[in-house]
Design a protein around this motif. Structure first.
Motif, PDB file in Angstrom:
ATOM      1  N   ASP A 167      22.162   1.558   0.250  1.00 37.95           N
ATOM      2  CA  ASP A 167      21.554   2.017  -1.747  1.00 37.95           C
ATOM      3  C   ASP A 167      21.088   0.131  -1.884  1.00 37.95           C
ATOM      4  OD1 ASP A 167      21.844   2.310  -4.106  1.00 37.95           O
ATOM      5  OD2 ASP A 167      23.866   0.623  -4.090  1.00 37.95           O
ATOM      6  N   GLN A 168      21.358  -0.744  -1.199  1.00 38.98           N
ATOM      7  CA  GLN A 168      21.267  -2.121  -1.554  1.00 38.98           C
ATOM      8  C   GLN A 168      19.599  -2.375  -0.678  1.00 38.98           C
ATOM      9  OE1 GLN A 168      22.450  -4.994   1.364  1.00 38.98           O
ATOM     10  NE2 GLN A 168      23.741  -3.543   3.525  1.00 38.98           N
ATOM     11  N   PHE A 169      19.046  -1.445   0.351  1.00 42.35           N
ATOM     12  CA  PHE A 169      18.026  -1.771   0.559  1.00 42.35           C
ATOM     13  C   PHE A 169      16.544  -1.019  -0.480  1.00 42.35           C
ATOM     14  CE2 PHE A 169      20.477  -2.026   4.130  1.00 42.35           C
ATOM     15  CZ  PHE A 169      20.302  -3.201   4.224  1.00 42.35           C
ATOM     16  N   ILE A 170      16.800  -0.010  -0.635  1.00 47.41           N
ATOM     17  CA  ILE A 170      16.839   1.137  -1.719  1.00 47.41           C
ATOM     18  C   ILE A 170      16.266   1.232  -3.056  1.00 47.41           C
ATOM     19  CG2 ILE A 170      17.515   3.047  -2.024  1.00 47.41           C
ATOM     20  CD1 ILE A 170      14.452   3.887  -0.981  1.00 47.41           C
ATOM     21  N   ARG A 171      16.700   0.029  -3.066  1.00 47.32           N
ATOM     22  CA  ARG A 171      16.879  -0.007  -4.776  1.00 47.32           C
ATOM     23  C   ARG A 171      15.193  -1.328  -4.788  1.00 47.32           C
ATOM     24  NH1 ARG A 171      21.279   0.783  -8.718  1.00 47.32           N
ATOM     25  NH2 ARG A 171      23.155   2.048  -7.938  1.00 47.32           N
ATOM     26  N   LEU A 172      15.714  -2.066  -3.828  1.00 52.06           N
ATOM     27  CA  LEU A 172      14.599  -3.453  -3.612  1.00 52.06           C
ATOM     28  C   LEU A 172      13.271  -2.536  -3.441  1.00 52.06           C
ATOM     29  CD1 LEU A 172      16.782  -5.653  -1.562  1.00 52.06           C
ATOM     30  CD2 LEU A 172      16.448  -6.359  -4.594  1.00 52.06           C
ATOM     31  N   GLU A 173      13.585  -1.337  -2.855  1.00 53.23           N
ATOM     32  CA  GLU A 173      11.807  -1.046  -2.604  1.00 53.23           C
ATOM     33  C   GLU A 173      11.490  -0.196  -3.663  1.00 53.23           C
ATOM     34  OE1 GLU A 173      10.074  -1.810  -0.070  1.00 53.23           O
ATOM     35  OE2 GLU A 173      12.022  -3.269   0.173  1.00 53.23           O
ATOM     36  N   MET A 174      12.904   0.401  -4.320  1.00 52.14           N
ATOM     37  CA  MET A 174      11.602   1.520  -5.578  1.00 52.14           C
ATOM     38  C   MET A 174      11.326   0.578  -6.625  1.00 52.14           C
ATOM     39  SD  MET A 174      11.929   4.349  -4.875  1.00 52.14           S
ATOM     40  CE  MET A 174      11.336   5.209  -5.703  1.00 52.14           C
ATOM     41  N   LYS A 175      11.903  -0.882  -6.537  1.00 51.82           N
ATOM     42  CA  LYS A 175      11.397  -1.823  -7.027  1.00 51.82           C
ATOM     43  C   LYS A 175       9.632  -1.840  -7.080  1.00 51.82           C
ATOM     44  CE  LYS A 175      13.656  -2.967 -11.406  1.00 51.82           C
ATOM     45  NZ  LYS A 175      13.689  -2.965 -12.914  1.00 51.82           N
ATOM     46  N   LEU A 187      21.064   9.219  -9.909  1.00 53.77           N
ATOM     47  CA  LEU A 187      20.925   8.779 -10.920  1.00 53.77           C
ATOM     48  C   LEU A 187      19.499   8.864 -10.609  1.00 53.77           C
ATOM     49  CD1 LEU A 187      22.142   5.393  -9.093  1.00 53.77           C
ATOM     50  CD2 LEU A 187      23.195   6.034 -11.391  1.00 53.77           C
ATOM     51  N   GLY A 188      18.618   8.502 -11.756  1.00 58.52           N
ATOM     52  CA  GLY A 188      16.845   9.252 -11.248  1.00 58.52           C
ATOM     53  C   GLY A 188      16.050   7.709 -12.175  1.00 58.52           C
ATOM     54  N   ILE A 189      14.861   8.006 -11.917  1.00 58.20           N
ATOM     55  CA  ILE A 189      13.879   7.426 -12.104  1.00 58.20           C
ATOM     56  C   ILE A 189      12.833   8.217 -13.152  1.00 58.20           C
ATOM     57  CG2 ILE A 189      11.619   6.173 -11.908  1.00 58.20           C
ATOM     58  CD1 ILE A 189      12.953   4.674  -8.913  1.00 58.20           C
ATOM     59  N   SER A 215      10.590  -0.247 -13.869  1.00 56.64           N
ATOM     60  CA  SER A 215      11.872   0.402 -14.577  1.00 56.64           C
ATOM     61  C   SER A 215      13.293   0.918 -13.456  1.00 56.64           C
ATOM     62  CB  SER A 215      10.786   2.407 -14.090  1.00 56.64           C
ATOM     63  OG  SER A 215       9.770   2.432 -14.712  1.00 56.64           O
ATOM     64  N   ASP A 216      14.101   0.940 -14.351  1.00 56.39           N
ATOM     65  CA  ASP A 216      15.889   0.707 -13.827  1.00 56.39           C
ATOM     66  C   ASP A 216      16.152   2.415 -13.077  1.00 56.39           C
ATOM     67  OD1 ASP A 216      15.423  -1.912 -13.095  1.00 56.39           O
ATOM     68  OD2 ASP A 216      16.121  -2.144 -15.050  1.00 56.39           O
ATOM     69  N   PHE A 217      16.855   2.618 -11.957  1.00 52.73           N
ATOM     70  CA  PHE A 217      17.335   4.386 -11.853  1.00 52.73           C
ATOM     71  C   PHE A 217      18.957   3.466 -12.639  1.00 52.73           C
ATOM     72  CE2 PHE A 217      16.571   3.346  -7.462  1.00 52.73           C
ATOM     73  CZ  PHE A 217      16.112   4.425  -6.957  1.00 52.73           C
ATOM     74  N   ASP A 264       0.732  -0.970   0.411  1.00 54.91           N
ATOM     75  CA  ASP A 264      -0.308   0.211  -0.239  1.00 54.91           C
ATOM     76  C   ASP A 264       0.802   0.932   0.107  1.00 54.91           C
ATOM     77  OD1 ASP A 264      -2.179  -1.176  -0.285  1.00 54.91           O
ATOM     78  OD2 ASP A 264      -3.199  -0.473   2.216  1.00 54.91           O
ATOM     79  N   GLU A 265       2.068   1.348   0.844  1.00 54.69           N
ATOM     80  CA  GLU A 265       2.765   2.179   1.066  1.00 54.69           C
ATOM     81  C   GLU A 265       3.813   2.172  -0.895  1.00 54.69           C
ATOM     82  OE1 GLU A 265       4.238   1.558   5.269  1.00 54.69           O
ATOM     83  OE2 GLU A 265       5.293   0.976   3.814  1.00 54.69           O
ATOM     84  N   ALA A 266       4.329   1.585  -1.261  1.00 58.49           N
ATOM     85  CA  ALA A 266       5.039   1.929  -1.976  1.00 58.49           C
ATOM     86  C   ALA A 266       3.758   1.681  -3.642  1.00 58.49           C
ATOM     87  CB  ALA A 266       5.163  -0.098  -2.633  1.00 58.49           C
TER      88      ALA A 266
END
Length: 218
Positions: free
Chosen positions: A115-123, A165-167, A129-131, A91-93
């Motif tokens: 880094d290792q956490f936020i990449r997974l959560e932004m997925k 980096l960007g999305i 999309s990727d950074f 729901d947050e995502a």
């Protein structure tokens, strides 16, 4: 009324109201145990700098907004930082995605260890999309202040080069991720990290560019 259109109208009303008074920006509160509250003096110092250098009517109140809150639409710019774990519920995502595709802007600032956490959560937020690295000639580096070599390196950490980096969603940068730079540490009071004034000024100028870009991009 279409749900996405309704969200967009709410967001636009919030921006209009903010600009008629003061623009509010906020720090993002998230779950998982990471220190979302890090760099307590960073945003207030950046806001003061932007008010002086960009003549922006920014509120200097220290706002905090949760990922899943509908109040997120009150803030056209959201700042996220920390050193550790990040967890977004489904729901947050979805709430963060709706905010971003409706006109919101998220600046993620790796405070070393994020880094290792936020990449997974932004997925979860943008599964397709990727950074991607933002090129040095991009407008975000050429607002009032010019950074011809891209994102400045503020703290060494692992010694890796700083990367912006960007999305990108439908041609718009919805999220800017300052990686291996640690801009927030450079925004903090000089007494905290004891950075030279020239380094702090680079960090503040880059932060001002990000805010300026977030409010003016097409």
């Amino acid at each position: 009324m279409n749900k996405n259109l309704s969200i967009l109208l709410v967001f636009l009303f919030a921006i209009f109201s903010a600009y008629s008074q003061q623009v509010k920006i906020a720090k993002l509160k998230y779950s998982g145990g990471g220190d979302w509250y890090a760099n307590k003096t960073a945003l207030p110092n950046l806001i003061n700098f932007c008010e002086k250098e960009l003549n922006l009517p920014l509120s200097n109140k220290d706002y905090v907004v949760e990922v899943g809150s509908k109040e997120i639409y009150q803030y056209p710019y959201i700042y996220m930082t920390g050193h550790g774990n990040v967890v977004f519920s489904d729901d947050e995502a979805q709430n963060l995605r709706n905010y971003l595709i409706s006109g919101g802007f998220l600046h993620i600032d790796d405070n070393y260890g994020l880094d290792q956490f936020i990449r997974l959560e932004m997925k979860k937020v943008f599964p397709a999309s990727d950074f991607v690295e933002i090129p040095y000639d991009h407008p975000i580096y050429h607002q009032k202040f010019k950074f011809k070599d891209g994102l400045p390196k503020i703290h060494e950490h692992d010694g890796k080069p700083a990367q912006g980096l960007g999305i990108i969603y439908e041609g718009r940068v919805v999220c800017f991720y300052s990686y291996e730079s640690d801009l927030g540490n450079g925004w903090e009071d000089q007494s905290i990290h004891k950075d030279p004034e020239a380094v702090r000024l680079k960090a503040l100028k880059m932060g001002a560019n990000i805010i300026s870009f977030a409010f003016t991009q097409d």
